[in-house]
Each structure stands twice: as structure tokens, then as C-alpha cells.
Design a protein around this motif. Structure first.
Motif, PDB file in Angstrom:
ATOM      1  N   UNK A  98       0.815  -1.223   0.000  1.00 23.23           N
ATOM      2  CA  UNK A  98       0.000   0.000   0.000  1.00 23.23           C
ATOM      3  C   UNK A  98       0.842   1.264   0.000  1.00 23.23           C
ATOM      4  N   UNK A  99       1.983   1.229  -0.653  1.00 26.51           N
ATOM      5  CA  UNK A  99       2.880   2.395  -0.677  1.00 26.51           C
ATOM      6  C   UNK A  99       2.181   3.621  -1.250  1.00 26.51           C
ATOM      7  N   UNK A 100       1.411   3.448  -2.316  1.00 18.48           N
ATOM      8  CA  UNK A 100       0.736   4.595  -2.930  1.00 18.48           C
ATOM      9  C   UNK A 100      -0.251   5.241  -1.958  1.00 18.48           C
ATOM     10  N   UNK A 101      -1.001   4.426  -1.240  1.00 14.49           N
ATOM     11  CA  UNK A 101      -1.945   4.959  -0.260  1.00 14.49           C
ATOM     12  C   UNK A 101      -1.209   5.690   0.858  1.00 14.49           C
ATOM     13  N   UNK A 102      -0.135   5.107   1.339  1.00 10.74           N
ATOM     14  CA  UNK A 102       0.670   5.740   2.391  1.00 10.74           C
ATOM     15  C   UNK A 102       1.185   7.092   1.905  1.00 10.74           C
ATOM     16  N   UNK A 103       1.690   7.143   0.669  1.00  9.29           N
ATOM     17  CA  UNK A 103       2.217   8.388   0.127  1.00  9.29           C
ATOM     18  C   UNK A 103       1.126   9.443  -0.046  1.00  9.29           C
ATOM     19  N   UNK A 104      -0.053   9.035  -0.499  1.00 12.26           N
ATOM     20  CA  UNK A 104      -1.173   9.975  -0.629  1.00 12.26           C
ATOM     21  C   UNK A 104      -1.556  10.584   0.721  1.00 12.26           C
ATOM     22  N   UNK A 105      -1.672   9.734   1.734  1.00 10.30           N
ATOM     23  CA  UNK A 105      -2.068  10.207   3.066  1.00 10.30           C
ATOM     24  C   UNK A 105      -1.005  11.131   3.651  1.00 10.30           C
ATOM     25  N   UNK A 106       0.266  10.747   3.541  1.00 12.94           N
ATOM     26  CA  UNK A 106       1.331  11.594   4.061  1.00 12.94           C
ATOM     27  C   UNK A 106       1.356  12.940   3.345  1.00 12.94           C
ATOM     28  N   UNK A 107       1.137  12.935   2.045  1.00 13.95           N
ATOM     29  CA  UNK A 107       1.056  14.190   1.299  1.00 13.95           C
ATOM     30  C   UNK A 107      -0.113  15.043   1.758  1.00 13.95           C
ATOM     31  N   UNK A 108      -1.238  14.399   2.020  1.00 11.86           N
ATOM     32  CA  UNK A 108      -2.410  15.128   2.509  1.00 11.86           C
ATOM     33  C   UNK A 108      -2.183  15.769   3.857  1.00 11.86           C
ATOM     34  N   UNK A 109      -1.496  15.083   4.731  1.00 14.13           N
ATOM     35  CA  UNK A 109      -1.186  15.649   6.054  1.00 14.13           C
ATOM     36  C   UNK A 109      -0.170  16.784   5.922  1.00 14.13           C
ATOM     37  N   UNK A 110       0.819  16.597   5.062  1.00 20.85           N
ATOM     38  CA  UNK A 110       1.895  17.584   4.919  1.00 20.85           C
ATOM     39  C   UNK A 110       1.390  18.937   4.442  1.00 20.85           C
ATOM     40  N   UNK A 163       2.900  14.628  -3.751  1.00 20.53           N
ATOM     41  CA  UNK A 163       2.441  15.940  -4.203  1.00 20.53           C
ATOM     42  C   UNK A 163       0.986  15.907  -4.664  1.00 20.53           C
ATOM     43  N   UNK A 164       0.567  14.811  -5.282  1.00 25.28           N
ATOM     44  CA  UNK A 164      -0.830  14.695  -5.702  1.00 25.28           C
ATOM     45  C   UNK A 164      -1.743  14.598  -4.481  1.00 25.28           C
ATOM     46  N   UNK A 165      -1.336  13.836  -3.467  1.00 22.91           N
ATOM     47  CA  UNK A 165      -2.107  13.784  -2.223  1.00 22.91           C
ATOM     48  C   UNK A 165      -2.224  15.161  -1.593  1.00 22.91           C
ATOM     49  N   UNK A 166      -1.119  15.897  -1.596  1.00 19.33           N
ATOM     50  CA  UNK A 166      -1.137  17.263  -1.065  1.00 19.33           C
ATOM     51  C   UNK A 166      -2.084  18.141  -1.873  1.00 19.33           C
ATOM     52  N   UNK A 167      -2.018  18.020  -3.180  1.00 18.20           N
ATOM     53  CA  UNK A 167      -2.859  18.844  -4.053  1.00 18.20           C
ATOM     54  C   UNK A 167      -4.343  18.554  -3.842  1.00 18.20           C
ATOM     55  N   UNK A 168      -4.683  17.288  -3.717  1.00 15.51           N
ATOM     56  CA  UNK A 168      -6.094  16.929  -3.522  1.00 15.51           C
ATOM     57  C   UNK A 168      -6.643  17.492  -2.220  1.00 15.51           C
ATOM     58  N   UNK A 169      -5.857  17.414  -1.165  1.00 16.93           N
ATOM     59  CA  UNK A 169      -6.302  17.965   0.123  1.00 16.93           C
ATOM     60  C   UNK A 169      -6.367  19.485   0.048  1.00 16.93           C
ATOM     61  N   UNK A 170      -5.377  20.122  -0.583  1.00 15.01           N
ATOM     62  CA  UNK A 170      -5.380  21.576  -0.713  1.00 15.01           C
ATOM     63  C   UNK A 170      -6.596  22.057  -1.497  1.00 15.01           C
ATOM     64  N   UNK A 171      -6.928  21.357  -2.577  1.00 13.08           N
ATOM     65  CA  UNK A 171      -8.097  21.720  -3.378  1.00 13.08           C
ATOM     66  C   UNK A 171      -9.373  21.547  -2.559  1.00 13.08           C
ATOM     67  N   UNK A 172      -9.464  20.457  -1.834  1.00 18.91           N
ATOM     68  CA  UNK A 172     -10.648  20.205  -0.999  1.00 18.91           C
ATOM     69  C   UNK A 172     -10.812  21.285   0.060  1.00 18.91           C
ATOM     70  N   UNK A 173      -9.721  21.647   0.733  1.00 17.37           N
ATOM     71  CA  UNK A 173      -9.782  22.707   1.750  1.00 17.37           C
ATOM     72  C   UNK A 173     -10.162  24.047   1.135  1.00 17.37           C
ATOM     73  N   UNK A 174      -9.626  24.333  -0.034  1.00 18.20           N
ATOM     74  CA  UNK A 174      -9.952  25.590  -0.709  1.00 18.20           C
ATOM     75  C   UNK A 174     -11.431  25.649  -1.081  1.00 18.20           C
TER      76      UNK A 174
END
Length: 108
Positions: free
Chosen positions: A27-39, A86-97
Motif C-alpha cells: 500500500x505504498x501509494x496509499x501511504x504516500x497519498x495520506x502523508x502528502x495530505x497531512x503535509x 504531491x498529488x495527495x497534497x494537491x487533492x487535500x489543498x483543493x478540498x480545503x480551498x
């Protein structure tokens, strides 16, 4: 305190992206998405713009590193992993915006 959590999530995302080039991480991709979202949680709008650009460049260009002799596939895997962060970060940033925009327009 929370800024250290965000920085830690990003550092852990970079570490997982690097490790995933050399060992199998379930589940590396999921882990990376979540970590990006938190970051991204503590970012400003300007920082988020940079994250969007990084996500685009890495999503489009990471696999071009495959052409580098000997280490190309490892580099492509690492930078693809960083792209997932970075994609995980972007998705969370877009959602928050979107949430903040809706809140402002509905509540005033």
C-alpha cells in the motif's frame, strides 16, 4: 507544534518514496497519498500553488528518468513516489480551498 507534524509527514513521505524504489512496501501509494495530505495542512495558498506545479511536473515527467542508464528505473520510482505525495497534497489543498470558499459564500 503542528508545523512539526506537517514537516514530519513530508519527511516520512520522502523516505517512503525512496525506500519504495528498493523494497516492496504494501500500500505504498496509499501511504504516500495520506502523508502528502497531512503535509499540506499548514500551507498557505501560495505554497499550495507550488505544490500543484510540483505534482504536475512529477506526474508527467518522472517516468522519463527510465532512460538514464543503470539507475533510471530507481530514479523514476522515487520521483513517481514523490509525485504521489504531491498529488495527495494537491487533492487535500483543493478540498480545503473548496470548503473555505463554500463556507465564506454560504455564511458570509
Amino acid at each position: 507544534m503542528m508545523s512539526k507534524v506537517y514537516a514530519g509527514a513530508l519527511a516520512l513521505g520522502v523516505l517512503v518514496a525512496i525506500l519504495s524504489a528498493f523494497v516492496s512496501i504494501p500500500s505504498a501509494a496509499l501511504i504516500l497519498l495520506v502523508l502528502g495530505g497531512v503535509a499540506v495542512l499548514g500551507n498557505s495558498a501560495e505554497e499550495n500553488t507550488r505544490v500543484f506545479l510540483v505534482a504536475l511536473v512529477l506526474a508527467i515527467g518522472a517516468h522519463t528518468l527510465d532512460v538514464v542508464p543503470v539507475v533510471g528505473s530507481d530514479l523514476a520510482t522515487i520521483f513517481s513516489g514523490l509525485g504521489i505525495v504531491a498529488i495527495g497534497s494537491s487533492l487535500v489543498a483543493i478540498t480545503l480551498s473548496l470548503f473555505n470558499t463554500l463556507k465564506t459564500r454560504l455564511v458570509g
